[in-house]
Every structure is written in structure tokens, then in C-alpha cells.
Design a protein around this motif. Sequence first.
Motif, short mmCIF file in Angstrom:
data_model
loop_
_atom_site.label_atom_id
_atom_site.label_comp_id
_atom_site.label_asym_id
_atom_site.label_seq_id
_atom_site.Cartn_x
_atom_site.Cartn_y
_atom_site.Cartn_z
N ASP A 214 0.86 -1.18 0.00
CA ASP A 214 0.00 0.00 0.00
C ASP A 214 0.89 1.23 0.00
OD1 ASP A 214 -2.92 -1.01 0.64
OD2 ASP A 214 -1.57 -2.16 1.91
N PHE A 325 -6.42 7.63 3.05
CA PHE A 325 -5.90 6.35 2.57
C PHE A 325 -4.99 5.64 3.57
CE2 PHE A 325 -6.98 8.60 -1.36
CZ PHE A 325 -7.70 7.62 -2.02
N ALA A 326 -4.51 6.35 4.54
CA ALA A 326 -3.66 5.76 5.58
C ALA A 326 -2.54 4.89 5.04
CB ALA A 326 -4.51 4.94 6.56
N PRO A 327 -1.81 5.35 4.04
CA PRO A 327 -0.73 4.53 3.49
C PRO A 327 0.48 4.57 4.39
CG PRO A 327 -0.67 6.67 2.46
CD PRO A 327 -1.84 6.70 3.44
N PRO A 328 1.27 3.51 4.42
CA PRO A 328 2.47 3.52 5.25
C PRO A 328 3.57 4.44 4.70
CG PRO A 328 2.28 1.45 4.05
CD PRO A 328 1.01 2.19 3.84
N VAL A 362 1.77 6.75 11.15
CA VAL A 362 1.37 5.68 10.24
C VAL A 362 2.06 5.84 8.89
CG1 VAL A 362 -0.91 5.44 11.29
CG2 VAL A 362 -0.66 6.78 9.22
#
Lengths: 399, 399
Positions: A214, A325-328, A362
Motif C-alpha cells: 500500500d 488512505f492511511a498509506p504507510p 502511520v
Amino acid sequence: MKTADPELMRAMNRLSVLDTIRRRGPISRVEISEGTELSPTTVSAITGSLLDDGLILTRHEGDIRSETVRGRPRVMLELNPAAARVVGAKIAASRMVFVVTDFCGEVLATLTLPIRIDRQPISVIADIVEDGVRRCVLDAGLSLVDVHSVCLGLPGVIEHRSGHIRSSPILRDTNVDFAAEMSARLDTTTIVESDATAITLAHHWFGRARDLEDMVLVSLEQTLGLGVLHNNRLFRGAGGLSHNLGDLVLGMSKDGVVRLSSQAGENAILGFQQTDGRLAEAVRLGRGMAHAQTLIKADDSQLITAAIRAGETIGFTIANIVTLFAPPRVILVGSSLALGEPFLNSLRDAYSLAIPPSLQGVSELVFDDSNDDFWARGAAAVALYELYESPWNTTGPAR
Amino acid sequence: MKTADPELMRAMNRLSVLDTIRRRGPISRVEISEGTELSPTTVSAITGSLLDDGLILTRHEGDIRSETVRGRPRVMLELNPAAARVVGAKIAASRMVFVVTDFCGEVLATLTLPIRIDRQPISVIADIVEDGVRRCVLDAGLSLVDVHSVCLGLPGVIEHRSGHIRSSPILRDTNVDFAAEMSARLDTTTIVESDATAITLAHHWFGRARDLEDMVLVSLEQTLGLGVLHNNRLFRGAGGLSHNLGDLVLGMSKDGVVRLSSQAGENAILGFQQTDGRLAEAVRLGRGMAHAQTLIKADDSQLITAAIRAGETIGFTIANIVTLFAPPRVILVGSSLALGEPFLNSLRDAYSLAIPPSLQGVSELVFDDSNDDFWARGAAAVALYELYESPWNTTGPAR
DNA sequence: TGGATTTAATTTGCATCTCGAATTAATTTG
DNA sequence: CAAATTAATTCGAGATGCAAATTAAATCCA
């Protein structure tokens, strides 16, 4: 909904194996078996059929643990570069870049056309693109019939599924069926894709996101683009529509809507600098940002202020993307990065302030200044991905 | 990546058949076969096993074309309501609503607890929730052992996969493993989900999005939530994190970050109205919006101004969401809709202005004022969906 | 040097799945 | 009450993946 039959099952596992071979370089069957959780039997069968189809090659060396270990040596498998070729292109306002790559995505030839196509009629642009593709293919010592497909990456709102360009900052026309137009001209399958999406896949395959499933990428060029990788797949909006960050609205004033592109796009940052004739000239030649960088180093206060403002706006916009989207990882690319520290620092600061406490940590911000070739290579990767995804065309039932 | 074996194939087709039966009410095998593109043979086999497992029932009537048509009559199939029960809940600042539903999602019992839990410690809230679930189950004439799972919907940033609440406007604590806590208390599988996501599924199953595979829902309550349906599936951020629109940043001032929740949240709209003691009281009791509506009808200019401002902000925020997801429909729900025309009109106007020209017409705005039961039912649907998705637990190899 | 050992890969045999064709079941028509 | 019609099931074939057994190709070591 697509029905699940043995054929689909095979297709899924084939893709899984093929993708593992692509990602993990020369790799043995046992390792594939471990990586995919497929039984050795199945891996053997699938790799056998991939070998028959000429999509992969064996290599009897390269096993790292040889010498130190007993037993039958592993036979390494790798993609067959010669299995297919594709063309990828980045089409921007002031230049076009074409690459021809092999089946592995390795670049065979590159061509840069420093032509300003800004807002030319579509037929003119199509002419130039066609010419560029043909010349680049020739440079690679190939003919167009050797090319499986072409993928064109350009900014704007692109409908990948249908190949339509709904709107693009570099086009005068809107709602153009560019895929059909170019497919006909080149007599080769042509895919149209958002440039941001293309470089997103480039980073997933070759760049800073190889280790992630992701990820979000924000491109800062003339316009602002967004690419999203979700679960190892490119995420496009409903109907295959690409995102266009520049269209995001920051607020409303009496005069109308304030869009991100008017605050943080290349033109917005450099547009105020009409005093400097050389900068204006550099902008016209597509080297605006590079020149701006030298001005900033020389403490051009007006430009620095503009850069800081833009950085701030982009910074909290990215925080908003992360909220959604909370992507890493967020990868930032594009010419605006050349603005340097004042810009980047204000971007980082604004991001830190704007990221909600519950999402702190995050996501990490990564800046990447790859050249235009990399974007074009990303477009090629999009073409290759679609090729990988449909290898069941190549085979009938396994042997 | 999950390996594709015959078992997965079966699971996929089973889900497809089961979902078709759920959606299309009493339906014959032939129709399922047409709808799923599965062969009649396969449909027969799968429905046979679903019948064996007691998940569906036959019914020898209801074929619309009977009387008029020759041949063997169709046997209609429908979900077996008694196959399982779940509990869904909506947990808000000033009340909790619980429902028990059967396997079809039909409500068997409802319980509303008009309790203000705002910022109580987590143990107190858990007590109340536990009590509510138990009482509602009892009201339905059941025992907790009859309940397959529980799904709790609440506002905030929820990590669905792990069951953690990273933050919620109604909680004092942060990063609570609420799923584990409640699972232990109830001795029943408990899912934690964003309330917006829950009602998104409610609309997909029972409401205004039954006909769509892609859709976005924006909830306007104390906080602002977002639910996304992508390809018939709930879309959550990477790592299963839910979106929280209230955290979106609108801009930055000297004093810090301006977030959407501070401009368009319930408190933001009503917060200025401290002059009216009755309104303040109504807010405390969770009826703030209803009371605000009467004030607006009485031409309270201050409140109307606030409502218009909020509507404008939300309007262009929704345009931004459309820019990112391009859904064919946006459903708006939540207490703020009760503000009425001034609010809705300014929202609509701002949306029209803010939507990029290239996306004009791709998305329609729909307002929906379902009651709290519907939210809770959505949470129940989330629980049911996970149950449907894993029916291969129920069966071994087909007969 | 050559058999024992070890690890890789393939072959064999079996269970499962879907599907097309044939068959059986349950109606209406005349 | 036979013919026609439509629904649903049964049967057999083809494809797939997997476990176990087998074969292949090395190293080890007496």
C-alpha cells in the motif's frame, strides 16, 4: 461478477508465480513455492508452462547458497527479457519522453523530445507522439510489430478503462478518445494512463515502494497528481477514473473557487516572477523549476515566499490524503521538489501539523527526484502489468 | 497472496450465489444461473449444499410468471432467516441504538439508550454497551449464545482489522482494543467498525445504493465520516483504517490548523448559539439539530449564517471526495441534514461550483435522513457480510 | 572412486471443482 | 392422457491443485 472456474484459478496462480519471478529476480522453484504458498507440484507445472511459452528462462547459476550446501542445486528462473517489448511515454507540457523496455521493464532505448506542446490541437499532439514512438522503437533496433503495447502517461483526468482523456492541462480539447486514436495510428494496442499512476507503478516495481503493498504517491509538476497503490494493485476511482489533485478545492472566496493548482502548481509558484525575463524564458523551455532553484539559492525573497506558501498548502493536502488512505508511505515526486529546502521544509512542517494525532506515525514522507525516464518506464510497467495479468491468452490448458 | 485452490473457487462461487439470493429475494435456480453466469449444474450443487447447511430455504410459490407459462415450475430460494442472528449497534455521543437482526438483516428487536456517554472512561462505556447488547438480545427472545457476532459502529478512526479504536470523539481514551474487550465481556465475536462504514453497507444492502457497485457516503453528525464502496466491497484505508473526514484540514492560520470538524461539525454549527439556553439543553440531550431546525424555521439569523457556512464547507469537501473517488452517487446522511434548506442549498451550490468541469455529471448527490436504527442495522450488515464471506467454515467438500 | 546422503524437481494418483449433454421431474396444453 | 415445455439433477469429461512417491543431481566421506 466473474465466475470462478479452473481457468481463473490457473490465471491467478500463474500471475502470482510470474509476479514472484519478476520481483525476486532469479529465483528457484522451491523459493517460489514458499513465497506463493503453492505446492511444489503446482509451481513446477506453472513454471513449466511459462517456460513453454517463452516467458521465463532457466539459469544454472546464481544460487547464493551453492558450495555451502549439499543436494541437487536449485535451478534459477527469471523473466525472459525477449518475451515482449512495450513502449512507455511521459507526455508533459514542454517535453515528451519515450522508452522502449523489454519484458523485465529494462530500458532498451530512450528518446526525449523537448517540444512545447502546451494546448496544441489534439491532432498535432498525436502526430508528435506517433513520431516519437516510431523513432524510439527504431532506436531500439526494433519495428513496431515487435512491440506488444504502448502506454502513454499524461497529466489530467484520465479514464483508463476507456482510454479517454476527460481533461488535461496540456490539451486544448477535452474528452478525447486518445487510446483509440493512437491505437489506430500505431496499429498497436495503446493504453492511456495518468502520469501519476504510471510513476506509482514505477516506484512499486523499481523504486521506493518495492517493499510495500500500500502506498500513495503525489506528483508535483505543472499540475498535481495522485497515484494510489492498494493491496499490490493500482487503485483508480470508480469507472477507472484517475485522480487529479490539482482540482481539489481549498476554499471559496467571493471570486469563486480556490483550487490547489492555483496555489501550488508550477505556474502558481513561478507565475508571480514575471520580473525576471530569464525565468520566464526558462519556464517556456520547461526548465522553470531548475532555474527557480538557482534563484532561491540566491535568496530571491519573493520566490522563496511563494515556495514556502506552496509547500505549506501541499503539506496539509498530503495530510488529508493520508487521512483518507492511511498509506504507510507517501512518495513525493516531480519538478517542484527542485525548489529545495525552503519548499520542502515548509511542506514537512505543515504535514506534521496537519496530520491528525491518531494517524501520527502511520505514514512516512519520502522525496524522490527521479528523472523523466523513470516516469516513462512507469508507463511501460503499466503496459507490462496488463500483459502479465492476461497470460492465459498465451496458453491453452497446461500442456 | 492467497493461493487459488478448488476450495477458494468454491468459496467464491458460494458467496456469489449466496449474495445473489440475498439481493434478489426469492429467486429460482435458473435466475441465479443467469445472474452469476454459473452453469445450472454448479448452481444446483451449491444451492444443494446451502440447503444442507440450512442457510437458505425453498419456497414453492412466488414465481411471478406462473399461470402464464408451461413447464415445470421454478422453485424459489431465499435466505433462511433463522440461519443466524447478529447484533448491530450505533454508539454516539448522546445515545446508543442496538438492533438484533436475523440472517436476512431483518430487525428482530431494537433498543435505544438515550445516555450521554461523551468522554466517559472506556470501562463505563463498555459496561453500558454490554448491558445494551444483552438487553436487546433478551428483548428479541434470544440468548447471547444464539448470536453469531456483534458489530459496533462508532465515529472516529477505527482500525477494523484489529478492532482498535485509534481515536473517537466520544471517547476519552485513545488506541483502545475495544473488539477484544467486548468479545471477552460478551463471549461473542465482536467487530468494531466506523459508523460511517456501517451505514454505507446499510445503504448498499437496504437503502439508496442497492443498484450500485461504487458509491461514497458522507455522514454529518457530531463528527464527519466517510464510507466508500468500491467494486461491491467496502473500501477501507491501508491496514483497514477507516476514514475520518472531520480530521481533514481546510487551511492553516497563525493559530494553527483549521480542521473540517471545527467548521462543519455539529458542535461548530451549534456552538455559537450559547445565548439560547434551551438549545444548549437540547444539544446536551442529543436533540440539538432538531431544535436548531425549529430555530431556523423561526429565522434565527445567526444560526442560519452558521448553517450556510457549514454547508458551503461541506459542499466543496464533497467535491474533493468526488475528485478522488469519482463515485456515481454520493449519499449524505446524519443529523446535520435536519438543518434544512439553508444548509442543504448552500451545500448543493458549493458542490456545483467546486466540482471540476471534467467530473461534472459523474456523481449525483442524494440526501437521506434515515433514523438511528438504520445505522445499527448497517453495523449488523457488516457482521452478516463477514459471515457470508466465510461460509466455507460451514461445509466441508460439497456433500 | 563410489555408495550414502541430501536437496530439487517431476511423476503418479487422487480429490475437488465446473461444465455440457443427457436424463429425470413437474407442470400446462389440447 | 399423451405431447410439449421448462426446471432441476445426474453423469461423464476435462482442468486444477496437492500429497506422496519417485527420479535427478549434486556433495560428503570412507
